[in-house]
Design a protein around this motif. Structure first.
Motif, short mmCIF file in Angstrom:
data_model
loop_
_atom_site.label_atom_id
_atom_site.label_comp_id
_atom_site.label_asym_id
_atom_site.label_seq_id
_atom_site.Cartn_x
_atom_site.Cartn_y
_atom_site.Cartn_z
N ASN A 155 -11.23 26.73 -12.26
CA ASN A 155 -10.53 26.61 -13.54
C ASN A 155 -11.20 27.54 -14.56
OD1 ASN A 155 -9.19 25.91 -15.84
ND2 ASN A 155 -9.54 23.72 -15.66
N ALA B 190 0.28 23.01 -6.57
CA ALA B 190 -0.56 24.17 -6.90
C ALA B 190 0.28 25.17 -7.68
CB ALA B 190 -1.11 24.82 -5.63
N ALA C 228 -9.52 32.40 -12.28
CA ALA C 228 -8.11 32.18 -12.64
C ALA C 228 -7.85 32.80 -14.01
CB ALA C 228 -7.79 30.69 -12.65
N THR D 296 -4.32 27.65 -8.30
CA THR D 296 -5.13 26.46 -8.55
C THR D 296 -5.66 25.83 -7.27
OG1 THR D 296 -3.16 25.03 -8.58
CG2 THR D 296 -3.91 25.94 -10.70
N SER D 297 -5.10 26.19 -6.12
CA SER D 297 -5.61 25.65 -4.85
C SER D 297 -6.75 26.48 -4.30
CB SER D 297 -4.48 25.58 -3.81
OG SER D 297 -4.01 26.87 -3.47
N ALA E 173 -2.69 28.21 -15.64
CA ALA E 173 -2.32 27.60 -14.37
C ALA E 173 -2.85 26.18 -14.23
CB ALA E 173 -2.81 28.48 -13.22
N HIS E 174 -4.14 25.99 -14.46
CA HIS E 174 -4.71 24.65 -14.31
C HIS E 174 -4.21 23.71 -15.39
CE1 HIS E 174 -7.49 27.00 -11.79
NE2 HIS E 174 -7.79 25.87 -11.19
N LEU F 274 -0.58 22.70 -14.47
CA LEU F 274 -0.54 21.78 -13.33
C LEU F 274 -0.68 20.34 -13.82
CD1 LEU F 274 -2.39 22.18 -9.95
CD2 LEU F 274 -2.53 20.03 -11.21
N PRO G 74 -4.75 34.08 -10.20
CA PRO G 74 -4.94 32.62 -10.27
C PRO G 74 -4.08 31.85 -9.26
CG PRO G 74 -4.67 33.59 -12.46
CD PRO G 74 -4.32 34.66 -11.48
#
Length: 564
Positions: A346, A66, A304, A341-342, A47-48, A51, A339
């Motif tokens: 991480n 996000a 996450a 990201t907001s 996810a991170h 992004l 997960p």
């Protein structure tokens, strides 16, 4: 060395472009939330990472977007790459409305990456006793039109060809080649199936040339104290001798059974292979997780840790339960997060069998901080109400970085501080009239350190072995029309996977840099089961398959004396 060595073998091998063939096709949706943030829900397993990869393409700053990773079922690694996230995000930005994107299966097969094939030339030198003296490799990685992760995949060849054995002299060259074939993406065991198929089949060729048994030559050359792996580092544990000793009675029984049950039509064979894979993303990989005490005295693990079928839920709960044992918190009192990201730290991607080691260690640290803070003088621990009254923090942060060293241009370093090790034993039947190969039994001696959850790791090992059988016998993606379906891509049928799969764990080798001694598990079972099957096919009928998959047509051609 090669000019003077009494025993030299050399051969060429090809491991094919393997399709991931998840049951669910690629799917996701996006919308702009009440704060003006673009939220993208998808099957991302990074996810991170994703992004940061797609934000510039969408013209957004990282805090304007996000990514959310929902429970998704398997991806087997293709979602290490962003696929539809940018597209559905752009649609939501353009329309100002929630949008979704679901590929049909043909689109899923053609628009997502595949395991990149390796063309490998490999050479071994050994002394009169079968002790390895040197290895030389020359390999090409067909990574398709895009360079994404291609350099790292090519490095995997240097890290895993010849892995499992003490080889004092290694020379090799690996090249990433861009082609107009299907683009390459990460696939479970990333680079080791291509690497180990080559070195494990060549090891059987060396044994045959010397007149040694395949088990004996592996036992003579496996890692022991003082050995180094292909990256020049000493292995962190030495479980191979014990695993090989444990598999030997099964191997001898299997050879006797194959000899006894073979007929002119059905030839039985037995094959071995060593299995190894690293846990992590090369070098000083890191993760973060939080432990939060809730008003109802439950604990939430905030991370996450993307779950694509490998058991992130039980990984988090099991690790936290072990870490919080002094508090007496039962598993039903432990919560976890998906997960976002907001909202979550991480923890890194769910790839490279890294999460149990990296995020598991971050969870262990966060829980340890909680224990230190909430411990009362009498040895008991504060409740939520007591913690609030004592003005104690309710959130505890765990950050963990492994002391890895990235490989240099020669492939030397300490890329992983935790590895997984195994030994496969395959038993097969070859129909000499049809060329059909059937796998009768698979055995795996598995060293994944201390086991977190036995049911979850059983599932990982069974599933990876099943994928290895498909890789060995049927799966391929060369013809975009022919192979763009489950059936066309060679997805194995239920009857192609034997019910007789035996897994034996070796937990006497806890990992220093894994939480409570644990290593990872996901990649190990797909690292080399196909190599054991390839060696078993040769033992059965004398056909060595150099170019996977081992289809009936290739077996029949091999029986006619052709090179396949």
């Amino acid at each position: 060395i090669f000019e003077k060595a009494p025993n030299v073998v050399e051969d060429d091998f090809y491991v094919q472009r393997q399709p991931h063939m998840t049951i669910e096709p690629d799917v996701g949706f996006a919308y702009i939330d009440d704060n003006g943030v673009l939220k993208i829900h998808s099957k991302t397993i990074g996810a991170h990472l994703h992004l940061l990869m797609i934000a510039p393409g969408l013209g957004l700053e990282p805090d304007q977007i996000a990514l959310v990773s929902n429970p998704m079922g398997g991806t087997f690694g293709y979602k290490f790459c962003p696929t539809m996230e940018g597209l559905v995000g752009a649609a939501a930005l353009a329309t100002g409305k929630p949008c979704f994107l679901r590929y049909n299966y043909f689109q899923h097969m053609t628009y997502t990456g595949k395991r990149s094939p390796f063309f490998v030339n490999i050479k071994f030198a050994a002394d009169e006793e079968g002790k390895l003296l040197a290895m030389e490799t020359d390999y090409i990685v067909d990574h398709g039109p895009y360079s994404e992760f291609g350099d790292l995949l090519t490095l995997r060849g240097a890290q895993f060809m010849g892995a499992g054995y003490d080889i004092p002299n290694i020379r090799g060259r690996g090249q990433t080649v861009c082609t107009n074939h299907v683009w390459g993406s990460p696939f479970r065991a990333y680079g080791s199936p291509q690497s180990l198929y080559s070195s494990e089949l060549l090891m059987d060729e060396l044994a045959e040339k010397i007149g040694m048994d395949p088990w004996e030559i592996r036992y003579k050359n496996c890692y022991r104290p003082g050995s180094t792996n292909p990256s020049g580092q000493e292995p962190e544990v030495f479980s191979y001798p014990e695993m090989l000793e444990a598999i030997k009675p099964r191997y001898e029984e299997a050879k006797e059974r194959a000899k006894r049950e073979s007929t002119d039509k059905i030839k039985k064979g037995v094959g071995l292979s060593m299995a190894v894979y690293g846990c992590g993303i090369d070098g000083p990989d890191s993760s973060e997780a939080w432990a939060v005490l809730n008003p109802d005295d439950t604990v939430t693990i905030v991370a996450a840790w993307e779950d694509h079928g490998q058991g992130a839920d039980m990984g988090m709960v099991g690790t936290a339960h072990e870490a919080l044992r002094p508090m007496g918190i039962t598993p039903d009192k432990i919560r976890f997060t998906w997960p976002d990201t907001s909202k979550t730290p991480n923890s890194g991607p769910s790839g490279g069998s890294r999460q149990q080691v990296l995020t598991g260690s971050a969870i262990r640290i966060a829980c340890s901080e909680m224990l230190k803070s909430l411990r009362k003088p009498d040895g008991t621990y504060m409740s939520y109400a007591e913690a609030v009254s004592a003005d104690k923090p309710l959130k505890y942060v765990g950050k963990y970085t492994v002391p890895g060293v990235p490989c240099d241009e020669k492939g030397q370093g300490r890329p992983f501080v935790v590895y997984m090790y195994g030994v496969f034993l395959a038993e097969v039947s070859v129909n000499t009239e049809t060329g059909k190969v059937a796998v009768d039994k698979m055995t795996l001696m598995a060293d994944i350190g201390k086991v977190n959850n036995r049911l979850v790791t059983d599932g990982q090992l069974y599933g990876g072995i099943a994928q290895g059988i498909g890789l060995a016998l049927s799966e391929d993606f060369e013809d975009i029309e022919k192979h763009s379906s489950l059936v066309g891509g060679g997805f194995p049928y239920a009857k192609d996977i034997p019910d007789n799969i035996e897994i034996v764990y070796f937990e006497n080798y806890p990992r220093e840099f894994g939480p409570f001694g644990a290593a990872g598990v996901g990649e190990l079972p797909l690292s080399s089961p196909h190599a054991a099957i390839g060696n078993a096919i040769y033992h059965a009928c004398g056909v060595r398959v150099h170019h996977l998959p081992a289809t009936p047509e290739k077996i029949l051609a091999g029986l006619r004396g052709e090179r396949v």
